[in-house]
Design an enzyme around this catalytic site. Structure first.
Site, PDB file in Angstrom:
ATOM      1  N   TYR A 243      81.886 -20.103  79.774  1.00 14.57           N
ATOM      2  CA  TYR A 243      82.769 -19.906  80.926  1.00 14.57           C
ATOM      3  C   TYR A 243      84.177 -19.487  80.505  1.00 14.57           C
ATOM      4  O   TYR A 243      84.721 -18.487  81.006  1.00 14.57           O
ATOM      5  CB  TYR A 243      82.818 -21.189  81.753  1.00 14.57           C
ATOM      6  CG  TYR A 243      83.812 -21.151  82.887  1.00 14.57           C
ATOM      7  CD1 TYR A 243      83.556 -20.408  84.031  1.00 14.57           C
ATOM      8  CD2 TYR A 243      85.006 -21.861  82.809  1.00 14.57           C
ATOM      9  CE1 TYR A 243      84.476 -20.361  85.074  1.00 14.57           C
ATOM     10  CE2 TYR A 243      85.930 -21.818  83.850  1.00 14.57           C
ATOM     11  CZ  TYR A 243      85.658 -21.070  84.973  1.00 14.57           C
ATOM     12  OH  TYR A 243      86.563 -21.025  86.002  1.00 14.57           O
TER      13      TYR A 243
ATOM     14  N   TYR B 169      89.336 -17.701  97.231  1.00  9.95           N
ATOM     15  CA  TYR B 169      89.387 -19.149  97.405  1.00  9.95           C
ATOM     16  C   TYR B 169      89.876 -19.512  98.799  1.00  9.95           C
ATOM     17  O   TYR B 169      89.411 -18.927  99.782  1.00  9.95           O
ATOM     18  CB  TYR B 169      90.246 -19.787  96.303  1.00  9.95           C
ATOM     19  CG  TYR B 169      89.910 -19.276  94.926  1.00  9.95           C
ATOM     20  CD1 TYR B 169      88.631 -19.440  94.405  1.00  9.95           C
ATOM     21  CD2 TYR B 169      90.848 -18.593  94.155  1.00  9.95           C
ATOM     22  CE1 TYR B 169      88.299 -18.956  93.147  1.00  9.95           C
ATOM     23  CE2 TYR B 169      90.521 -18.109  92.893  1.00  9.95           C
ATOM     24  CZ  TYR B 169      89.244 -18.302  92.405  1.00  9.95           C
ATOM     25  OH  TYR B 169      88.921 -17.811  91.173  1.00  9.95           O
TER      26      TYR B 169
ATOM     27  N   VAL C 234      93.491 -15.766  88.094  1.00  9.59           N
ATOM     28  CA  VAL C 234      94.823 -16.328  87.872  1.00  9.59           C
ATOM     29  C   VAL C 234      95.601 -15.590  86.780  1.00  9.59           C
ATOM     30  O   VAL C 234      96.769 -15.883  86.551  1.00  9.59           O
ATOM     31  CB  VAL C 234      94.771 -17.842  87.566  1.00  9.59           C
ATOM     32  CG1 VAL C 234      94.233 -18.609  88.748  1.00  9.59           C
ATOM     33  CG2 VAL C 234      93.977 -18.121  86.294  1.00  9.59           C
TER      34      VAL C 234
ATOM     35  N   SER D  94      89.143 -14.969  86.647  1.00 10.89           N
ATOM     36  CA  SER D  94      88.028 -15.179  87.577  1.00 10.89           C
ATOM     37  C   SER D  94      87.463 -13.902  88.173  1.00 10.89           C
ATOM     38  O   SER D  94      86.418 -13.944  88.839  1.00 10.89           O
ATOM     39  CB  SER D  94      88.452 -16.126  88.707  1.00 10.89           C
ATOM     40  OG  SER D  94      88.582 -17.441  88.222  1.00 10.89           O
TER      41      SER D  94
ATOM     42  N   LYS E 280      83.925 -13.358  87.306  1.00 13.62           N
ATOM     43  CA  LYS E 280      82.835 -14.057  88.006  1.00 13.62           C
ATOM     44  C   LYS E 280      81.983 -13.097  88.833  1.00 13.62           C
ATOM     45  O   LYS E 280      80.816 -13.381  89.102  1.00 13.62           O
ATOM     46  CB  LYS E 280      83.422 -15.157  88.889  1.00 13.62           C
ATOM     47  CG  LYS E 280      84.126 -16.252  88.099  1.00 13.62           C
ATOM     48  CD  LYS E 280      84.879 -17.225  88.999  1.00 13.62           C
ATOM     49  CE  LYS E 280      85.652 -18.251  88.191  1.00 13.62           C
ATOM     50  NZ  LYS E 280      86.439 -19.167  89.047  1.00 13.62           N
TER      51      LYS E 280
END
Length: 317
Positions: free
Chosen positions: A199, A251, A269, A72, A75
């Site tokens: 993705y 998060y 992760v 991630s 992103k």
């Protein structure tokens, strides 16, 4: 008369060596991401850290030659790319608020009628992938993302780990659920399998800590890449991406990270964290063991040590 001005990076190598030694002695290292088989088997005994300064110096410690799946953290780069293509119109599709929920939660998405809370949770990044896809073939969109990250890192060797991408495709039921749910609200323009292909592949980008730190330099240097002298984005956009990283990049652990480290950061992760000390440096850490909310356990501890020893913080010394 010439006056020597000390660099912000004076003594950094000694600090990184100290941090790497401290992390090597840790016994509680967290657990590798178990729901993606290719990540579950990664040795949690590994640790790396790299600091890329806005003056072009790069300092490293630990297993810095080992590539890993950035997951991630990618992103940040896809958000930057989407903003470059579409500008602030993307905010009609995805919000800018912290979620307070797990990165793959569907509950909030249902309550808010398929509009993701921010671009860093999975649903938000899937939406950004849909925007980048924009009717093109998935292979073209994936190629555009790879070229952009290679441009940021000034390194043509960066590539996607196809084994990790396949592992995610084979075990991505939760993300598929999020995508189909958003599609049911008319929030995705392209076929779900195309969007997910983009993705999963950008999450499977493999990089070393050094490459990742250099890739994030534009966020530390007001939108410029000091290694190449090229402007990536405006200074204003760099500040705004940093703000989103600070409030949403970890998060439901974002508040804790801001409290302990005090720098914008984005976790993945795979065990990586990219952090930004504006005007000073971009920092990448990697340790595959995760804490209960899915962020690198030793990575966060290392960044806290670095912030304490350097005084780097967006909240002042």
């Amino acid at each position: 008369m010439n006056i020597h001005r000390s660099s912000e990076l004076d003594g950094i190598q000694d600090i990184l060596d100290e941090i790497a030694a401290a992390m090597a002695s840790r016994t509680d290292r967290g657990k590798a991401a178990g729901y993606i088989p290719e990540l579950a088997c990664v040795d949690t005994g590994q640790f790396a850290i790299a600091v890329a300064g806005v003056d072009g110096q790069v300092f490293c410690g630990g297993d810095v030659g080992t590539p890993f799946s950035i997951q991630s953290v990618s992103k940040v780069f896809t958000l930057t790319l989407a903003l470059g293509k579409l500008g602030d119109t993307i905010w009609s599709r995805v919000g800018r608020e912290p979620s307070g929920n797990a990165f793959n939660s569907i509950m909030q998405l249902e309550h808010e009628k398929g509009r993701p809370r921010n671009p860093f949770i999975n649903a938000g990044a899937i939406t950004v992938a849909d925007l980048i896809l924009a009717g093109h073939a998935p292979r073209e969109a994936i190629g555009e993302i790879i070229r952009f990250v290679r441009f940021l890192a000034d390194d043509e060797t960066i590539a996607i780990d196809e084994k990790v991408a396949r592992s995610e495709l084979d075990h991505g039921d939760r993300n598929a659920s999020l995508a189909h749910f958003m599609r049911s609200f008319g929030r995705l323009d392209n076929p779900v399998d195309h969007v997910l292909g983009v993705y999963f592949h950008h999450c499977a980008l493999a990089m070393t800590c050094r490459q990742l730190a250099v890739s994030g330099l534009y966020l530390a240097a007001g939108g410029m890449n000091p290694m190449t002298g090229t402007r990536v984005i405006s200074a204003e956009r760099a500040r705004r991406i940093n703000a989103l990283m600070l409030t949403c990049g970890h998060y439901d652990g974002s508040g804790e990270f801001a409290y302990r480290v005090g720098l914008p950061g984005k976790s993945g992760v795979g065990g990586a964290i990219l952090a930004v000390a504006p005007g000073k440096a971009a920092i990448a850490v990697w340790s595959p063991g995760l804490d209960p909310v899915g962020n690198s356990k030793l990575g966060a501890e290392a960044l806290e040590m670095l912030a304490q020893r350097t005084g780097w913080s967006v909240f002042g010394a």
